[in-house]
Write a protein that holds these residues in place. Structure first.
Motif, PDB file in Angstrom:
ATOM      1  N   SER A  88       0.804  -1.224   0.000  1.00 36.03           N
ATOM      2  CA  SER A  88       0.000   0.000   0.000  1.00 36.03           C
ATOM      3  C   SER A  88       0.843   1.284   0.000  1.00 36.03           C
ATOM      4  O   SER A  88       0.289   2.376   0.044  1.00 36.03           O
ATOM      5  N   CYS A  89       2.151   1.159  -0.087  1.00 37.71           N
ATOM      6  CA  CYS A  89       3.057   2.317   0.007  1.00 37.71           C
ATOM      7  C   CYS A  89       3.253   2.965  -1.361  1.00 37.71           C
ATOM      8  O   CYS A  89       3.718   2.314  -2.302  1.00 37.71           O
ATOM      9  N   CYS A  90       2.928   4.252  -1.459  1.00 35.85           N
ATOM     10  CA  CYS A  90       3.059   4.954  -2.749  1.00 35.85           C
ATOM     11  C   CYS A  90       4.524   5.095  -3.167  1.00 35.85           C
ATOM     12  O   CYS A  90       4.842   5.038  -4.359  1.00 35.85           O
ATOM     13  N   MET A  91       5.432   5.276  -2.210  1.00 36.73           N
ATOM     14  CA  MET A  91       6.850   5.391  -2.560  1.00 36.73           C
ATOM     15  C   MET A  91       7.393   4.046  -3.053  1.00 36.73           C
ATOM     16  O   MET A  91       8.243   4.009  -3.948  1.00 36.73           O
ATOM     17  N   CYS A  92       6.900   2.970  -2.481  1.00 34.42           N
ATOM     18  CA  CYS A  92       7.281   1.631  -2.951  1.00 34.42           C
ATOM     19  C   CYS A  92       6.813   1.430  -4.393  1.00 34.42           C
ATOM     20  O   CYS A  92       7.554   0.924  -5.234  1.00 34.42           O
ATOM     21  N   HIS A  93       5.593   1.846  -4.656  1.00 32.79           N
ATOM     22  CA  HIS A  93       5.053   1.735  -6.013  1.00 32.79           C
ATOM     23  C   HIS A  93       5.918   2.540  -6.986  1.00 32.79           C
ATOM     24  O   HIS A  93       6.256   2.066  -8.079  1.00 32.79           O
ATOM     25  N   ALA A  94       6.293   3.755  -6.586  1.00 28.26           N
ATOM     26  CA  ALA A  94       7.109   4.616  -7.452  1.00 28.26           C
ATOM     27  C   ALA A  94       8.462   3.987  -7.754  1.00 28.26           C
ATOM     28  O   ALA A  94       8.935   4.034  -8.906  1.00 28.26           O
ATOM     29  N   ILE A  95       9.093   3.381  -6.767  1.00 30.23           N
ATOM     30  CA  ILE A  95      10.417   2.792  -6.987  1.00 30.23           C
ATOM     31  C   ILE A  95      10.305   1.552  -7.878  1.00 30.23           C
ATOM     32  O   ILE A  95      11.152   1.316  -8.747  1.00 30.23           O
ATOM     33  N   LYS A  96       9.227   0.785  -7.708  1.00 32.17           N
ATOM     34  CA  LYS A  96       9.006  -0.378  -8.576  1.00 32.17           C
ATOM     35  C   LYS A  96       8.790   0.077 -10.017  1.00 32.17           C
ATOM     36  O   LYS A  96       9.328  -0.518 -10.953  1.00 32.17           O
ATOM     37  N   ARG A  97       8.038   1.146 -10.196  1.00 36.23           N
ATOM     38  CA  ARG A  97       7.784   1.687 -11.541  1.00 36.23           C
ATOM     39  C   ARG A  97       9.085   2.218 -12.167  1.00 36.23           C
ATOM     40  O   ARG A  97       9.296   2.075 -13.370  1.00 36.23           O
ATOM     41  N   LEU A  98       9.933   2.833 -11.358  1.00 38.21           N
ATOM     42  CA  LEU A  98      11.213   3.316 -11.869  1.00 38.21           C
ATOM     43  C   LEU A  98      12.003   2.159 -12.481  1.00 38.21           C
ATOM     44  O   LEU A  98      12.468   2.246 -13.624  1.00 38.21           O
ATOM     45  N   PHE A  99      12.151   1.080 -11.731  1.00 38.34           N
ATOM     46  CA  PHE A  99      12.926  -0.052 -12.234  1.00 38.34           C
ATOM     47  C   PHE A  99      12.251  -0.704 -13.435  1.00 38.34           C
ATOM     48  O   PHE A  99      12.923  -1.043 -14.415  1.00 38.34           O
ATOM     49  N   CYS A 100      10.946  -0.868 -13.396  1.00 38.35           N
ATOM     50  CA  CYS A 100      10.235  -1.445 -14.543  1.00 38.35           C
ATOM     51  C   CYS A 100      10.428  -0.578 -15.778  1.00 38.35           C
ATOM     52  O   CYS A 100      10.660  -1.085 -16.873  1.00 38.35           O
ATOM     53  N   GLY A 101      10.347   0.736 -15.591  1.00 35.18           N
ATOM     54  CA  GLY A 101      10.522   1.664 -16.703  1.00 35.18           C
ATOM     55  C   GLY A 101      11.916   1.622 -17.305  1.00 35.18           C
ATOM     56  O   GLY A 101      12.106   1.955 -18.478  1.00 35.18           O
ATOM     57  N   MET A 102      12.887   1.212 -16.510  1.00 33.72           N
ATOM     58  CA  MET A 102      14.269   1.102 -16.992  1.00 33.72           C
ATOM     59  C   MET A 102      14.528  -0.253 -17.657  1.00 33.72           C
ATOM     60  O   MET A 102      15.620  -0.495 -18.164  1.00 33.72           O
ATOM     61  N   GLY A 103      13.545  -1.148 -17.596  1.00 35.67           N
ATOM     62  CA  GLY A 103      13.720  -2.475 -18.165  1.00 35.67           C
ATOM     63  C   GLY A 103      14.354  -3.462 -17.204  1.00 35.67           C
ATOM     64  O   GLY A 103      14.852  -4.506 -17.613  1.00 35.67           O
ATOM     65  N   VAL A 104      14.320  -3.142 -15.917  1.00 33.19           N
ATOM     66  CA  VAL A 104      14.902  -3.998 -14.891  1.00 33.19           C
ATOM     67  C   VAL A 104      13.806  -4.909 -14.332  1.00 33.19           C
ATOM     68  O   VAL A 104      12.654  -4.508 -14.206  1.00 33.19           O
ATOM     69  N   ASN A 105      14.185  -6.116 -13.990  1.00 30.35           N
ATOM     70  CA  ASN A 105      13.267  -7.123 -13.493  1.00 30.35           C
ATOM     71  C   ASN A 105      13.506  -7.337 -11.999  1.00 30.35           C
ATOM     72  O   ASN A 105      14.152  -8.306 -11.606  1.00 30.35           O
ATOM     73  N   PRO A 106      12.986  -6.458 -11.132  1.00 34.13           N
ATOM     74  CA  PRO A 106      13.274  -6.600  -9.700  1.00 34.13           C
ATOM     75  C   PRO A 106      12.476  -7.731  -9.062  1.00 34.13           C
ATOM     76  O   PRO A 106      11.380  -8.067  -9.501  1.00 34.13           O
TER      77      PRO A 106
END
Length: 125
Positions: A42-60
């Protein structure tokens, strides 16, 4: 991980029962994949960091602490590790602690994030 843009990322259920110290568990989980994010769903900052990595093509690999029976203990251990509150999101790259949102964003802005991801084998640009 369920990225809006496709099948990048992996959500790993953390409900496996493994005994031991929460910090040892964090270190073990962090070392098993190139990019590991400890998050709360439910953390918006967690969502943002996940989106950052996805947007870079990273598979976290993402561990949602609120979905883990021992997530509270892991959250406390991450707080001790970082010396701050709140503890999430916390990012490890190549098994090494990068830090929370502020450290990841600073690394992204100053140009050191991409080399870290390449060195860990998470990015092939």
């Amino acid at each position: 991980m369920h990225c809006q843009t496709g099948s990048r990322g992996t959500y790993v259920p953390t409900t496996r029962t493994t005994a031991g110290d929460p910090m040892e568990r964090i270190e073990r989980l962090a070392s098993e994949n190139a990019v590991v994010i400890f998050s709360v769903s439910s953390c918006c900052m967690c969502h943002a960091i996940k989106r950052l990595f996805c947007g870079m093509g990273v598979n976290p690999t993402v561990y949602e602490l609120d979905e883990d029976p021992r997530g509270e203990d892991m959250d406390k251990a991450l707080r001790r590790l970082l010396g701050s509150s709140p503890a999430v999101p916390v990012v490890f790259i190549g098994g090494k602690l990068v830090g929370a949102m502020d450290r990841v964003m600073a690394s992204h802005i100053n140009g050191t994030l991409v080399p870290l991801l390449k060195q860990a084998g998470a990015l092939w640009l």
